[in-house]
Scaffold this motif. Structure first.
Motif, PDB file in Angstrom:
ATOM      1  N   PHE A 145       0.842  -1.202   0.000  1.00 19.95           N
ATOM      2  CA  PHE A 145       0.000   0.000   0.000  1.00 19.95           C
ATOM      3  C   PHE A 145       0.877   1.252   0.000  1.00 19.95           C
ATOM      4  O   PHE A 145       0.671   2.163  -0.799  1.00 19.95           O
ATOM      5  CB  PHE A 145      -0.926  -0.036   1.212  1.00 19.95           C
ATOM      6  CG  PHE A 145      -1.501   1.287   1.604  1.00 19.95           C
ATOM      7  CD1 PHE A 145      -2.362   1.959   0.762  1.00 19.95           C
ATOM      8  CD2 PHE A 145      -1.181   1.858   2.826  1.00 19.95           C
ATOM      9  CE1 PHE A 145      -2.883   3.180   1.133  1.00 19.95           C
ATOM     10  CE2 PHE A 145      -1.702   3.080   3.193  1.00 19.95           C
ATOM     11  CZ  PHE A 145      -2.552   3.746   2.341  1.00 19.95           C
ATOM     12  N   LEU A 178       1.502   4.237  -2.988  1.00 22.73           N
ATOM     13  CA  LEU A 178       1.336   5.683  -2.779  1.00 22.73           C
ATOM     14  C   LEU A 178       2.417   6.472  -3.513  1.00 22.73           C
ATOM     15  O   LEU A 178       2.140   7.464  -4.168  1.00 22.73           O
ATOM     16  CB  LEU A 178       1.395   6.010  -1.288  1.00 22.73           C
ATOM     17  CG  LEU A 178       0.137   5.801  -0.468  1.00 22.73           C
ATOM     18  CD1 LEU A 178       0.429   6.095   0.979  1.00 22.73           C
ATOM     19  CD2 LEU A 178      -0.975   6.694  -0.955  1.00 22.73           C
ATOM     20  N   SER A 179       3.673   6.024  -3.366  1.00 23.15           N
ATOM     21  CA  SER A 179       4.776   6.780  -3.980  1.00 23.15           C
ATOM     22  C   SER A 179       5.293   6.047  -5.205  1.00 23.15           C
ATOM     23  O   SER A 179       6.491   5.978  -5.443  1.00 23.15           O
ATOM     24  CB  SER A 179       5.885   7.012  -2.968  1.00 23.15           C
ATOM     25  OG  SER A 179       6.391   5.789  -2.532  1.00 23.15           O
ATOM     26  N   LYS A 189       7.228   7.969  -7.791  1.00 22.18           N
ATOM     27  CA  LYS A 189       8.409   8.597  -7.205  1.00 22.18           C
ATOM     28  C   LYS A 189       9.581   7.622  -7.182  1.00 22.18           C
ATOM     29  O   LYS A 189      10.726   8.037  -7.194  1.00 22.18           O
ATOM     30  CB  LYS A 189       8.111   9.047  -5.769  1.00 22.18           C
ATOM     31  CG  LYS A 189       7.070  10.099  -5.670  1.00 22.18           C
ATOM     32  CD  LYS A 189       7.671  11.458  -5.919  1.00 22.18           C
ATOM     33  CE  LYS A 189       6.686  12.284  -6.695  1.00 22.18           C
ATOM     34  NZ  LYS A 189       7.283  13.382  -7.388  1.00 22.18           N
ATOM     35  N   LEU A 193       9.680   6.650   0.316  1.00 19.84           N
ATOM     36  CA  LEU A 193       8.881   7.550   1.144  1.00 19.84           C
ATOM     37  C   LEU A 193       7.539   6.936   1.543  1.00 19.84           C
ATOM     38  O   LEU A 193       7.142   6.974   2.706  1.00 19.84           O
ATOM     39  CB  LEU A 193       8.660   8.867   0.399  1.00 19.84           C
ATOM     40  CG  LEU A 193       7.853   9.888   1.183  1.00 19.84           C
ATOM     41  CD1 LEU A 193       8.667  10.426   2.327  1.00 19.84           C
ATOM     42  CD2 LEU A 193       7.372  11.008   0.307  1.00 19.84           C
ATOM     43  N   VAL A 227       6.160   6.199   5.265  1.00 24.01           N
ATOM     44  CA  VAL A 227       4.980   6.851   5.815  1.00 24.01           C
ATOM     45  C   VAL A 227       4.027   5.818   6.417  1.00 24.01           C
ATOM     46  O   VAL A 227       3.374   6.069   7.425  1.00 24.01           O
ATOM     47  CB  VAL A 227       4.297   7.684   4.713  1.00 24.01           C
ATOM     48  CG1 VAL A 227       2.958   8.178   5.161  1.00 24.01           C
ATOM     49  CG2 VAL A 227       5.163   8.850   4.325  1.00 24.01           C
ATOM     50  N   ILE A 262      -7.847  -0.691  -1.956  1.00 23.61           N
ATOM     51  CA  ILE A 262      -7.271   0.650  -1.840  1.00 23.61           C
ATOM     52  C   ILE A 262      -6.153   0.828  -2.862  1.00 23.61           C
ATOM     53  O   ILE A 262      -6.068   1.856  -3.533  1.00 23.61           O
ATOM     54  CB  ILE A 262      -6.731   0.872  -0.406  1.00 23.61           C
ATOM     55  CG1 ILE A 262      -7.871   0.772   0.613  1.00 23.61           C
ATOM     56  CG2 ILE A 262      -6.068   2.224  -0.280  1.00 23.61           C
ATOM     57  CD1 ILE A 262      -7.414   0.784   2.036  1.00 23.61           C
ATOM     58  N   TYR A 298      -7.392   1.452  -6.304  1.00 27.89           N
ATOM     59  CA  TYR A 298      -7.852   2.845  -6.425  1.00 27.89           C
ATOM     60  C   TYR A 298      -6.677   3.792  -6.643  1.00 27.89           C
ATOM     61  O   TYR A 298      -6.710   4.662  -7.512  1.00 27.89           O
ATOM     62  CB  TYR A 298      -8.625   3.229  -5.155  1.00 27.89           C
ATOM     63  CG  TYR A 298      -9.167   4.632  -5.166  1.00 27.89           C
ATOM     64  CD1 TYR A 298     -10.339   4.931  -5.834  1.00 27.89           C
ATOM     65  CD2 TYR A 298      -8.499   5.651  -4.506  1.00 27.89           C
ATOM     66  CE1 TYR A 298     -10.831   6.220  -5.854  1.00 27.89           C
ATOM     67  CE2 TYR A 298      -8.980   6.939  -4.511  1.00 27.89           C
ATOM     68  CZ  TYR A 298     -10.150   7.215  -5.181  1.00 27.89           C
ATOM     69  OH  TYR A 298     -10.635   8.492  -5.202  1.00 27.89           O
ATOM     70  N   ILE A 299      -5.601   3.564  -5.833  1.00 28.14           N
ATOM     71  CA  ILE A 299      -4.428   4.444  -5.941  1.00 28.14           C
ATOM     72  C   ILE A 299      -3.783   4.316  -7.313  1.00 28.14           C
ATOM     73  O   ILE A 299      -3.419   5.314  -7.946  1.00 28.14           O
ATOM     74  CB  ILE A 299      -3.408   4.084  -4.846  1.00 28.14           C
ATOM     75  CG1 ILE A 299      -3.988   4.385  -3.464  1.00 28.14           C
ATOM     76  CG2 ILE A 299      -2.119   4.861  -5.022  1.00 28.14           C
ATOM     77  CD1 ILE A 299      -3.157   3.857  -2.344  1.00 28.14           C
ATOM     78  N   ALA A 327      -5.543   6.027  -9.936  1.00 30.72           N
ATOM     79  CA  ALA A 327      -5.295   7.465  -9.862  1.00 30.72           C
ATOM     80  C   ALA A 327      -3.939   7.809 -10.473  1.00 30.72           C
ATOM     81  O   ALA A 327      -3.791   8.847 -11.124  1.00 30.72           O
ATOM     82  CB  ALA A 327      -5.339   7.924  -8.408  1.00 30.72           C
ATOM     83  N   HIS A 328      -2.949   6.910 -10.270  1.00 31.27           N
ATOM     84  CA  HIS A 328      -1.638   7.138 -10.874  1.00 31.27           C
ATOM     85  C   HIS A 328      -1.712   7.090 -12.391  1.00 31.27           C
ATOM     86  O   HIS A 328      -0.992   7.807 -13.085  1.00 31.27           O
ATOM     87  CB  HIS A 328      -0.648   6.062 -10.405  1.00 31.27           C
ATOM     88  CG  HIS A 328       0.052   6.419  -9.141  1.00 31.27           C
ATOM     89  ND1 HIS A 328       0.871   7.499  -9.051  1.00 31.27           N
ATOM     90  CD2 HIS A 328       0.063   5.836  -7.925  1.00 31.27           C
ATOM     91  CE1 HIS A 328       1.359   7.570  -7.829  1.00 31.27           C
ATOM     92  NE2 HIS A 328       0.881   6.580  -7.120  1.00 31.27           N
ATOM     93  N   GLU A 380      -4.188   7.856 -14.324  1.00 35.19           N
ATOM     94  CA  GLU A 380      -5.031   8.882 -14.948  1.00 35.19           C
ATOM     95  C   GLU A 380      -4.229   9.852 -15.787  1.00 35.19           C
ATOM     96  O   GLU A 380      -3.153  10.277 -15.359  1.00 35.19           O
ATOM     97  CB  GLU A 380      -5.767   9.678 -13.864  1.00 35.19           C
ATOM     98  CG  GLU A 380      -7.141   9.111 -13.588  1.00 35.19           C
ATOM     99  CD  GLU A 380      -7.751   9.716 -12.313  1.00 35.19           C
ATOM    100  OE1 GLU A 380      -7.281  10.774 -11.884  1.00 35.19           O
ATOM    101  OE2 GLU A 380      -8.660   9.087 -11.761  1.00 35.19           O
TER     102      GLU A 380
END
Lengths: 228, 215
Positions: free
Chosen positions: B143, B147-148, B151, B155, B159, B205, B208-209, B212-213, B215
């Motif tokens: 997860f 998120l990153s 990148k 990170l 987090v 989740i 979903y992330i 979004a990446h 898009e």
């Protein structure tokens, strides 16, 4: 926006006066504690700060949910602007707890469930800020920040219940909704006043910070140019 | 079934991906007694502290490029629009990573436990806890990694690391109960409960992330 500015300054001064009066009341008017002596008086800083630090996280979680479900852009700005203020209040709670720990427990720091979970909350706040700032695309950053805030909200009940689930050095909550307060009314009134005052001050800071956030993000829009 | 085989072959061929974390784990477990005195009686006490931290860090290392390669070569985009449900593909991916990294680490970890504490009982009891814990860790770090994703940094996992710290408290208490011959099944049930929530929520989740990446 102009009306908000005016209301904001009223709230700020009223809360500031309320907080200062409660602190004065707590420091000079209330009697000494039977067990802890004068050292208990730090609750007028410690309790509001730790209470507000958790409430701010819950506020962030609600704002994140609103952003993810209804795509309200303002609530994403709110999430980002609460994070640094939450970090500061958590820091105040940790430091004031440390200072209180010396006379009552004889140590600055123990690896105790409540304290460690509050430290985790502090690290979470810092992590949220750094995650958001690592993206140059603000819209994506808002989305990921909101998801992380929602997932991270599992920590809040853990912090809240840590004093009851584990045997800890930290005392259980003195004020609960259901039971009679475990603290005498003479000490309770200024404590209540200080919580409300502190909450008001923090709310004003959040408003100020989110205003800054809106100005920064929408700086190219025409209505901002009219406002400024 | 095809997708499981596909992911398995992909990870197996990338030996750096699964062998690296296992080697790091072994190295940590071999190296840490050198820093304490050999005759130290408390070695088996500090062993568990090092074990959990090692599992945590190795899982963080293992998930480092779980989505990155697929994202770069565009196959993640193909998965996202394919007929098979996207969260299912992600959960398969995580499961394969656990199978090739988490399970060996659990076996090696309980062998080290036998070596350090000389207690077969402890080593057998710690094995299921290691299995469950490594699966939870892999899920949460995936997860963080999602998120990153663009990148390519640690990170995101850093987090999400604080989210796992309460779990370490539970693990510590579980080891104490096993040591004292108390009933530790409550802790296993708690870990299983956490896992059963995570195993369904995290792939949703993550999908979903990643969408979004993309898009």
């Amino acid at each position: 926006m102009y009306q908000v500015d005016r209301a904001y300054s009223y709230i700020f001064y009223v809360s500031l006066v309320l907080y200062l009066v409660s602190i004065f009341w707590g420091l000079f008017v209330t009697p000494e504690d039977f067990v802890q002596g004068n050292s208990y008086r730090i609750i007028y800083l410690h309790v509001p700060a730790s209470f507000i630090s958790q409430s701010l996280y819950i506020a962030m979680a609600i704002a994140s949910a609103i952003f993810l479900i209804w795509k309200v852009k303002l609530s994403a700005y709110l999430v980002r602007s609460i994070a640094p203020i939450g970090a500061i209040t958590t820091f105040i709670a940790l430091i004031s707890g440390s200072i209180w720990g010396i006379p009552t427990w004889g140590t600055w720091w123990v690896w105790d469930a409540r304290i460690v979970s509050t430290l985790i909350l502090f690290i979470m706040y810092l992590g949220l800020i750094s995650l958001h700032d690592s993206f140059s695309n603000h819209e994506k950053a808002d989305k990921f920040l909101s998801i992380l805030v929602l997932v991270g909200s599992v920590n809040i009940p853990i912090i809240k219940m840590s004093v009851e689930w584990w045997s800890t050095l930290h005392q259980p909550a003195s004020i609960t909704i259901s039971d009679k307060p475990a603290i005498d009314l003479v000490m309770l009134y200024p404590l209540f006043g200080s919580i409300v005052g502190f909450a008001g001050i923090v709310a004003c800071l959040v408003i100020l910070s989110s205003k800054l956030q809106i100005l920064r993000r929408e700086r190219n829009k025409s209505w901002i140019k009219n406002y400024v | 079934m095809n997708i499981i085989k596909f992911e398995l072959l992909k990870l197996r061929n990338k030996s750096r991906g699964w062998l690296g974390p296992i080697l790091v784990f072994i190295l940590i477990m071999v190296a840490f007694p050198l820093t304490v005195e050999i005759s130290n009686k408390d070695l088996d006490q500090s062993f568990f502290a090092v074990l959990w931290i090692a599992v945590l860090l190795v899982m963080m290392l293992a998930t480092e490029d779980i989505f990155l390669e697929d994202f770069n070569d565009g196959s993640l985009e193909q998965f996202a629009i394919s007929d098979i449900s996207f969260p299912y593909i992600i959960s398969v991916k995580i499961f394969i990573y656990w199978l090739l990294i988490g399970v060996p680490i659990s076996i090696i970890g309980s062998l080290f436990c036998l070596g350090f504490t000389n207690s077969g009982n402890l080593a057998i009891n710690i094995f299921p806890i290691l299995l469950i814990t490594s699966y939870i860790f892999i899920n949460v770090f995936s997860f963080g990694n999602a998120l990153s994703l663009t990148k390519g940094s640690v990170l995101g996992t850093l987090v999400t690391l604080p989210l796992l710290l309460p779990l370490l408290i539970v693990l510590g208490k579980a080891v104490i109960s096993i040591n004292l011959n108390l009933n530790y099944l409550g802790f296993v049930a708690l870990l299983l409960g956490v896992l059963s929530i995570i195993i369904f929520l995290i792939p949703l989740i993550i999908s979903y992330i990643i969408r979004a990446h993309l898009e």
